[in-house]
Design a protein around this motif. Structure first.
Motif, PDB file in Angstrom:
ATOM      1  N   ASN A  95      -8.088  -7.316   0.875  1.00 37.82           N
ATOM      2  CA  ASN A  95      -7.950  -8.077  -0.361  1.00 37.82           C
ATOM      3  C   ASN A  95      -6.630  -8.828  -0.410  1.00 37.82           C
ATOM      4  OD1 ASN A  95     -10.400  -7.003  -1.135  1.00 37.82           O
ATOM      5  ND2 ASN A  95      -9.501  -5.370  -2.353  1.00 37.82           N
ATOM      6  N   LEU A  96      -5.572  -8.227   0.117  1.00 40.16           N
ATOM      7  CA  LEU A  96      -4.272  -8.892   0.115  1.00 40.16           C
ATOM      8  C   LEU A  96      -4.274 -10.098   1.034  1.00 40.16           C
ATOM      9  CD1 LEU A  96      -3.462  -6.101  -1.174  1.00 40.16           C
ATOM     10  CD2 LEU A  96      -1.245  -6.411  -0.071  1.00 40.16           C
ATOM     11  N   SER A  97      -4.840  -9.948   2.218  1.00 42.57           N
ATOM     12  CA  SER A  97      -4.827 -11.045   3.179  1.00 42.57           C
ATOM     13  C   SER A  97      -5.776 -12.160   2.776  1.00 42.57           C
ATOM     14  CB  SER A  97      -5.199 -10.531   4.576  1.00 42.57           C
ATOM     15  OG  SER A  97      -6.485  -9.944   4.567  1.00 42.57           O
ATOM     16  N   PRO A 138     -12.669   4.256  -2.379  1.00 42.08           N
ATOM     17  CA  PRO A 138     -12.872   2.840  -2.714  1.00 42.08           C
ATOM     18  C   PRO A 138     -11.999   2.371  -3.871  1.00 42.08           C
ATOM     19  CG  PRO A 138     -14.978   3.947  -2.381  1.00 42.08           C
ATOM     20  CD  PRO A 138     -13.927   5.017  -2.402  1.00 42.08           C
ATOM     21  N   LEU A 139     -11.535   3.340  -4.692  1.00 37.94           N
ATOM     22  CA  LEU A 139     -10.678   3.004  -5.818  1.00 37.94           C
ATOM     23  C   LEU A 139      -9.420   2.266  -5.367  1.00 37.94           C
ATOM     24  CD1 LEU A 139     -10.120   3.393  -8.904  1.00 37.94           C
ATOM     25  CD2 LEU A 139      -8.907   5.492  -8.294  1.00 37.94           C
ATOM     26  N   LEU A 140      -8.966   2.526  -4.136  1.00 39.07           N
ATOM     27  CA  LEU A 140      -7.742   1.899  -3.646  1.00 39.07           C
ATOM     28  C   LEU A 140      -7.880   0.387  -3.501  1.00 39.07           C
ATOM     29  CD1 LEU A 140      -6.780   4.479  -0.855  1.00 39.07           C
ATOM     30  CD2 LEU A 140      -5.763   4.247  -3.127  1.00 39.07           C
ATOM     31  N   SER A 141      -9.101  -0.098  -3.410  1.00 37.05           N
ATOM     32  CA  SER A 141      -9.312  -1.532  -3.273  1.00 37.05           C
ATOM     33  C   SER A 141      -9.047  -2.276  -4.570  1.00 37.05           C
ATOM     34  CB  SER A 141     -10.749  -1.828  -2.815  1.00 37.05           C
ATOM     35  OG  SER A 141     -10.971  -1.327  -1.525  1.00 37.05           O
ATOM     36  N   LEU A 172     -13.425  -6.748  -9.671  1.00 37.07           N
ATOM     37  CA  LEU A 172     -14.745  -6.976  -9.080  1.00 37.07           C
ATOM     38  C   LEU A 172     -15.660  -7.539 -10.162  1.00 37.07           C
ATOM     39  CD1 LEU A 172     -15.057  -3.616  -7.089  1.00 37.07           C
ATOM     40  CD2 LEU A 172     -14.225  -5.818  -6.252  1.00 37.07           C
ATOM     41  N   GLY A 173     -15.702  -8.864 -10.261  1.00 39.70           N
ATOM     42  CA  GLY A 173     -16.489  -9.516 -11.287  1.00 39.70           C
ATOM     43  C   GLY A 173     -15.774  -9.655 -12.608  1.00 39.70           C
ATOM     44  N   GLY A 174     -14.445  -9.512 -12.619  1.00 38.95           N
ATOM     45  CA  GLY A 174     -13.665  -9.661 -13.837  1.00 38.95           C
ATOM     46  C   GLY A 174     -12.430 -10.519 -13.609  1.00 38.95           C
ATOM     47  N   MET A 175     -11.535 -10.544 -14.612  1.00 35.31           N
ATOM     48  CA  MET A 175     -10.334 -11.375 -14.548  1.00 35.31           C
ATOM     49  C   MET A 175      -9.301 -10.839 -13.567  1.00 35.31           C
ATOM     50  SD  MET A 175      -9.845 -12.006 -18.634  1.00 35.31           S
ATOM     51  CE  MET A 175      -8.068 -12.162 -18.394  1.00 35.31           C
ATOM     52  N   GLY A 176      -9.312  -9.535 -13.340  1.00 37.24           N
ATOM     53  CA  GLY A 176      -8.325  -8.942 -12.451  1.00 37.24           C
ATOM     54  C   GLY A 176      -6.924  -8.900 -13.045  1.00 37.24           C
ATOM     55  N   PHE A 177      -6.820  -8.795 -14.383  1.00 38.03           N
ATOM     56  CA  PHE A 177      -5.508  -8.766 -15.030  1.00 38.03           C
ATOM     57  C   PHE A 177      -4.839  -7.415 -14.791  1.00 38.03           C
ATOM     58  CE2 PHE A 177      -2.792  -8.118 -18.826  1.00 38.03           C
ATOM     59  CZ  PHE A 177      -1.927  -9.193 -18.631  1.00 38.03           C
ATOM     60  N   LEU A 178      -3.607  -7.455 -14.296  1.00 38.15           N
ATOM     61  CA  LEU A 178      -2.847  -6.246 -13.942  1.00 38.15           C
ATOM     62  C   LEU A 178      -3.636  -5.371 -12.974  1.00 38.15           C
ATOM     63  CD1 LEU A 178      -1.165  -5.220 -17.328  1.00 38.15           C
ATOM     64  CD2 LEU A 178      -0.244  -6.612 -15.476  1.00 38.15           C
ATOM     65  N   ASN A 179      -4.369  -6.018 -12.083  1.00 32.45           N
ATOM     66  CA  ASN A 179      -5.159  -5.298 -11.094  1.00 32.45           C
ATOM     67  C   ASN A 179      -4.446  -5.331  -9.753  1.00 32.45           C
ATOM     68  OD1 ASN A 179      -7.298  -4.992  -8.941  1.00 32.45           O
ATOM     69  ND2 ASN A 179      -8.543  -4.611 -10.763  1.00 32.45           N
ATOM     70  N   PHE A 180      -4.193  -4.169  -9.217  1.00 31.19           N
ATOM     71  CA  PHE A 180      -3.508  -4.044  -7.936  1.00 31.19           C
ATOM     72  C   PHE A 180      -4.501  -3.616  -6.859  1.00 31.19           C
ATOM     73  CE2 PHE A 180      -0.443  -3.315 -11.265  1.00 31.19           C
ATOM     74  CZ  PHE A 180       0.672  -4.028 -10.859  1.00 31.19           C
ATOM     75  N   SER A 181      -4.147  -3.900  -5.619  1.00 26.81           N
ATOM     76  CA  SER A 181      -4.998  -3.494  -4.506  1.00 26.81           C
ATOM     77  C   SER A 181      -4.135  -2.944  -3.382  1.00 26.81           C
ATOM     78  CB  SER A 181      -5.816  -4.678  -3.990  1.00 26.81           C
ATOM     79  OG  SER A 181      -6.609  -4.285  -2.887  1.00 26.81           O
ATOM     80  N   LEU A 182      -4.613  -1.872  -2.778  1.00 20.51           N
ATOM     81  CA  LEU A 182      -3.957  -1.295  -1.605  1.00 20.51           C
ATOM     82  C   LEU A 182      -4.829  -1.460  -0.365  1.00 20.51           C
ATOM     83  CD1 LEU A 182      -2.498   1.980  -3.181  1.00 20.51           C
ATOM     84  CD2 LEU A 182      -1.354  -0.206  -2.794  1.00 20.51           C
ATOM     85  N   ASP A 183      -5.729  -2.424  -0.433  1.00 24.42           N
ATOM     86  CA  ASP A 183      -6.610  -2.745   0.687  1.00 24.42           C
ATOM     87  C   ASP A 183      -6.111  -4.038   1.319  1.00 24.42           C
ATOM     88  OD1 ASP A 183      -8.597  -3.303   2.471  1.00 24.42           O
ATOM     89  OD2 ASP A 183     -10.252  -3.068   1.047  1.00 24.42           O
ATOM     90  N   TRP A 184      -5.748  -3.975   2.604  1.00 23.52           N
ATOM     91  CA  TRP A 184      -5.189  -5.153   3.263  1.00 23.52           C
ATOM     92  C   TRP A 184      -6.193  -6.304   3.311  1.00 23.52           C
ATOM     93  CZ3 TRP A 184      -0.692  -7.018   3.973  1.00 23.52           C
ATOM     94  CH2 TRP A 184      -0.463  -8.043   4.888  1.00 23.52           C
ATOM     95  N   LEU A 217      -5.787   3.123  10.634  1.00 19.38           N
ATOM     96  CA  LEU A 217      -6.226   4.383  10.032  1.00 19.38           C
ATOM     97  C   LEU A 217      -6.334   4.259   8.518  1.00 19.38           C
ATOM     98  CD1 LEU A 217      -4.078   6.879  12.160  1.00 19.38           C
ATOM     99  CD2 LEU A 217      -6.504   6.325  12.441  1.00 19.38           C
ATOM    100  N   TRP A 218      -5.389   3.543   7.910  1.00 19.52           N
ATOM    101  CA  TRP A 218      -5.375   3.405   6.460  1.00 19.52           C
ATOM    102  C   TRP A 218      -6.630   2.699   5.940  1.00 19.52           C
ATOM    103  CZ3 TRP A 218      -3.101   4.994   2.114  1.00 19.52           C
ATOM    104  CH2 TRP A 218      -3.282   4.227   0.971  1.00 19.52           C
ATOM    105  N   GLU A 219      -7.089   1.670   6.650  1.00 20.91           N
ATOM    106  CA  GLU A 219      -8.191   0.852   6.154  1.00 20.91           C
ATOM    107  C   GLU A 219      -9.493   1.627   5.993  1.00 20.91           C
ATOM    108  OE1 GLU A 219      -8.731  -2.220   4.853  1.00 20.91           O
ATOM    109  OE2 GLU A 219      -6.548  -2.132   4.720  1.00 20.91           O
ATOM    110  N   PHE A 220      -9.601   2.784   6.611  1.00 13.07           N
ATOM    111  CA  PHE A 220     -10.811   3.582   6.433  1.00 13.07           C
ATOM    112  C   PHE A 220     -10.803   4.304   5.085  1.00 13.07           C
ATOM    113  CE2 PHE A 220     -10.744   3.030  11.025  1.00 13.07           C
ATOM    114  CZ  PHE A 220     -12.066   2.703  11.272  1.00 13.07           C
ATOM    115  N   LEU A 221      -9.623   4.419   4.457  1.00 12.85           N
ATOM    116  CA  LEU A 221      -9.545   5.063   3.148  1.00 12.85           C
ATOM    117  C   LEU A 221     -10.188   4.208   2.059  1.00 12.85           C
ATOM    118  CD1 LEU A 221      -5.971   6.678   3.260  1.00 12.85           C
ATOM    119  CD2 LEU A 221      -8.192   7.770   3.596  1.00 12.85           C
ATOM    120  N   PRO A 222      -9.735   2.949   1.835  1.00 10.11           N
ATOM    121  CA  PRO A 222     -10.405   2.150   0.793  1.00 10.11           C
ATOM    122  C   PRO A 222     -11.837   1.776   1.130  1.00 10.11           C
ATOM    123  CG  PRO A 222      -8.819   0.802   2.006  1.00 10.11           C
ATOM    124  CD  PRO A 222      -8.599   2.219   2.439  1.00 10.11           C
ATOM    125  N   GLU A 223     -12.174   1.788   2.412  1.00  8.87           N
ATOM    126  CA  GLU A 223     -13.520   1.379   2.805  1.00  8.87           C
ATOM    127  C   GLU A 223     -14.532   2.501   2.630  1.00  8.87           C
ATOM    128  OE1 GLU A 223     -16.239  -1.315   3.780  1.00  8.87           O
ATOM    129  OE2 GLU A 223     -14.109  -1.799   3.874  1.00  8.87           O
TER     130      GLU A 223
END
Length: 743
Positions: free
Chosen positions: A313-315, A274-277, A299-311, A264-270
């Motif tokens: 991206n984590l996996s 989308p900010l949750l990703s 997304l196209g950057g360094m990703g410094f201090l960038n967090f993700s709540l999308d599984w 159910l959660w994965e439909f939120l960032p998708e």
């Protein structure tokens, strides 16, 4: 040194006192005996406390198995379980076809996850039991050629064999890198029969490489294959009739809750948020600043201090926060930090390697003045060979600075694995080779599991030889008749390199669950051997020289799972090969369909409004094949811009020696865990389009594989792999639903 390097797999896994006294030391059962070794709760010490340091320092020697294996693998075996049944064939076909479709489709997408075999384990468990209840016990056929639709209860061995078959059939196919790339960028469509037979035979050739490595890696207890352990625990949880029913019932509830929640959660960032990703903290404070966007965007950057709540991206960022040992995650994350947070900003802001005129994260080819490079202009028609005159006119090719960095790291990673395994694992592999001289290397080992498995006949060497010969001949025929253009003598070199590479690469995978991807080196080698050919020719060579041993690692993983679950090796062999023949035709059909319907997004002429069908993998292969296959490294490295890349080989040879010297000088400092292959392999991964996730992954990995493993070990033992498999199951079900709705 090998014992030490491989035994400290995940925070001294082999120095934990066993919490499961179920592994008795009674004699190996006869073939017809049912081995039942039940757990004695009264003698099981609890590690569910914050005071486990002394217990962690105690070595588990009983049964000759690492403690992480003893805690998860049951030594109960019933040789009389039904195995190859009508249910096996039915469920294997359904899920192999479904998995091959989903996984091959995912190859063309930017953010996706492969078809989860954990989902298959759960789904086939319930479907298998359901079929056992509703199918009639009719016999179909006559005499020896008859079979029962329902031979009895759905057995554990039957369940494992279905999983092994689907694991083999549901993967994407090796040939896609050449067949899809040729279609997308050159409009070359090969004969369907030749393409499908090449795809099948390339995979079956992988079994020959797995045969070389199996006695080194499968029957040696210290090579644990973390994913096989996770799948083993899930099997035990689902089969609650094989151990404590109350505990299993509770674990099934936990599994269901987690799986449904992540689904159910994965439909939120998708769809919804989308900010949750990509939670770009830096961008929040300066949303309109270009520098802040480059530094903070995932997304196209360094990703410094960038967090993700999308599984997703984590996996995708580390492989798995709950599966990879902690030391592997630390090494991998360190490589990400060094690459994306240190080297990339230096290149970008200093304008190094033409970063001032070429997009730093581009996977395309460029001219000296920063314009897109027209590859078709330097291909002679109809010979499809390199046109040196046209190349002189158009000028030398350029690639992005970040792409150059990944190539350098790829060279370094490839060489380092051979040096590392000689230094740290050489004595262990030599000792294992001596065991191979004995008739049955399983029976000659002291660990309890190998002794139990020794009652099952091994796969005859003749089977492997026949499969190799058939695969070899089929590849030859498809190369000649299919118009692939690969010189025959280079194919023989490819087979030799695959045979040499499989043990070192399999060793890294067995202890860390990290698969090294170093196919660029093989394209480099091919470019020196046969330069000036059509770009896709080098990709066909890469399939044979690199991707085959890469697939061999997956085959070895499934062999290890069969070993843990005490499945007869001959049945494991049959289920794997059968799955291969199921999946490859589906892979080819998906390739043709996706290219036909998504071509503008894949070749870069249009941008997918959803950002999903970027074809980034195909673009990467297109670029590398042009460099190595068409232009050739001799011309390429004559350019001073590319010459520094060759120093990657020197760095790869030196760094493991330094780590080994430090390990010998300071044995308690664990320098042997700073694996250069994993570090540079991490640097070679492409984070240019998606750098969100690694920071969140290392936080999750710290909690799962460090804190829980060391200080709440009983909780880790019961729930780490269980929750992990539930997360993957729920997530992949969400991906499957999304793909079905899209198509």
């Amino acid at each position: 040194m090998a014992n030490r390097a491989s035994s400290e797999l995940s925070l001294d896994e082999t120095k934990l006192r066993s919490t499961d006294e179920s592994t008795s030391t009674e004699d190996v059962p006869k073939k017809s005996e049912y081995v039942s070794e039940k757990k004695n709760p009264s003698t099981t010490p609890s590690l569910d406390s914050g005071d486990d340091e002394e217990k962690i320092e105690q070595v588990a020697e009983e049964d000759g198995l690492p403690v992480v294996v003893r805690e998860i693998v049951s030594l109960e075996d019933n040789p009389e379980d039904v195995n190859i049944t009508f249910r096996f064939f039915t469920l294997s076909v359904i899920f192999s076809v479904l998995g091959a479709f989903v996984t091959q489709l995912s190859w063309f997408r930017t953010t996706s996850a492969p078809f989860s075999i954990l989902f298959v384990q759960v789904a086939t468990h319930w479907l298998g039991h359901w079929m056992a209840k509703i199918l009639p016990s009719w016999r179909i056929g006559f005499g020896k050629f008859s079979f029962s639709l329902n031979p009895g209860p759905f057995s554990l061995k039957e369940h494992v064999l279905i999983t092994l078959c689907v694991a083999s059939g549901s993967q994407n196919n090796l040939g896609e890198i050449a067949i899809a790339t040729a279609d997308i960028f050159f409009d070359r469509v090969y004969n369907p029969a030749a393409a499908i037979f090449f795809m099948i035979s390339a995979i079956t050739l992988s079994y020959s490489f797995a045969c070389i490595a199996r006695n080194f890696l499968i029957y040696e207890p210290e090579f644990i294959f973390p994913q096989a352990l996770m799948q083993t625990q899930l099997f035990r949880t689902l089969r609650k009739d094989t151990f404590d029913k109350s505990a299993a019932s509770w674990q099934l509830k936990i599994f269901a809750i987690v799986a449904v929640s992540i689904y159910l959660w994965e439909f939120l960032p998708e769809f919804v948020f989308p900010l949750l990703s990509s939670l770009a903290v830096i961008c929040w404070f300066a949303p309109h600043n270009a520098t802040a966007k480059f530094v903070g965007s995932g997304l196209g950057g360094m990703g410094f201090l960038n967090f993700s709540l999308d599984w997703a991206n984590l996996s995708n960022s580390t492989g798995s926060v709950y599966l990879m040992p902690w030391w592997t995650q630390v090494v991998y994350f360190t490589s990400f930090v060094v690459t994306m947070w240190i080297i990339v900003p230096i290149i970008h802001f200093k304008g190094l390697w033409n970063a001032d005129i070429i997009p730093i994260f581009s996977q395309a080819l460029w001219t000296l003045d920063g314009k897109p490079y027209n590859v078709t202009n330097i291909i002679s028609i109809p010979s499809y060979t390199f046109n040196a005159t046209a190349y002189e006119i158009q000028g030398p090719v350029r690639i992005s600075p970040y792409y150059m960095l990944t190539i350098f790291a790829s060279y370094t990673s490839y060489i380092s694995v051979f040096v590392y395994i000689v230094l740290f694992a050489g004595p262990k592999l030599v000792a294992t080779f001596k065991l191979l001289l004995k008739r049955d290397s399983r029976a000659s080992r002291n660990d309890r599991l190998s002794q139990i498995m020794s009652k099952y006949p091994e796969v005859p060497f003749l089977w492997w030889a026949i499969l190799f010969v058939l695969s070899f001949v089929t590849v030859l025929v498809t190369i000649i008749e299919g118009g692939f253009g690969v010189p025959i003598w280079t194919f023989i070199i490819a087979v030799l390199f695959g045979a040499i590479s499989v043990v070192p690469m399999g060793y890294i995978f067995a202890v860390s669950n990290y698969q090294v991807q170093v196919g660029v080196f093989n394209e480099l080698l091919f470019g020196y051997m046969a330069p000036g050919l059509h770009p896709t020719v080098s990709l066909f060579y890469r399939c044979l020289a690199a991707e085959t041993w890469y697939r061999a690692q997956s085959i070895l993983l499934d062999m290890k799972l069969g070993h843990y679950m005490m499945i007869p090796p001959r049945l494991v062999f049959f289920s794997q090969v059968f799955g291969t023949f199921l999946g490859s035709p589906v892979n080819y059909a998906v390739i043709r369909w996706v290219v036909a319907t998504k071509r503008p997004y894949l070749d870069g002429t249009m941008t997918d409004p959803n950002g999903q069908y970027s074809g980034q993998q195909a673009k990467s292969y297109y670029t590398s094949s042009t460099q190595y296959g068409l232009i050739g490294p001799k011309i390429l490295f004559a350019d001073s811009t590319y010459t520094p890349l060759l120093y990657g080989f020197l760095v790869g040879a030196i760094v493991p020696v330094i780590m080994y010297a430090l390990h010998r000088a300071f044995p308690r400092a664990k320098f042997e865990l700073w694996n250069a292959t994993i570090f540079f392999g991490g640097m070679s991964n492409w984070f240019g389009n998606l750098s969100t996730g690694p920071l969140s992954s290392i936080i999750g990995g710290f909690f799962c594989q460090f804190y829980l493993f060391r200080y709440r070990h009983e909780i880790w033992r019961k729930y780490n792999y269980l929750v992990g498999s539930a997360l993957d199951t729920g997530f992949n079900l969400a991906v499957l639903v999304k793909l079905i709705t899209e198509t």
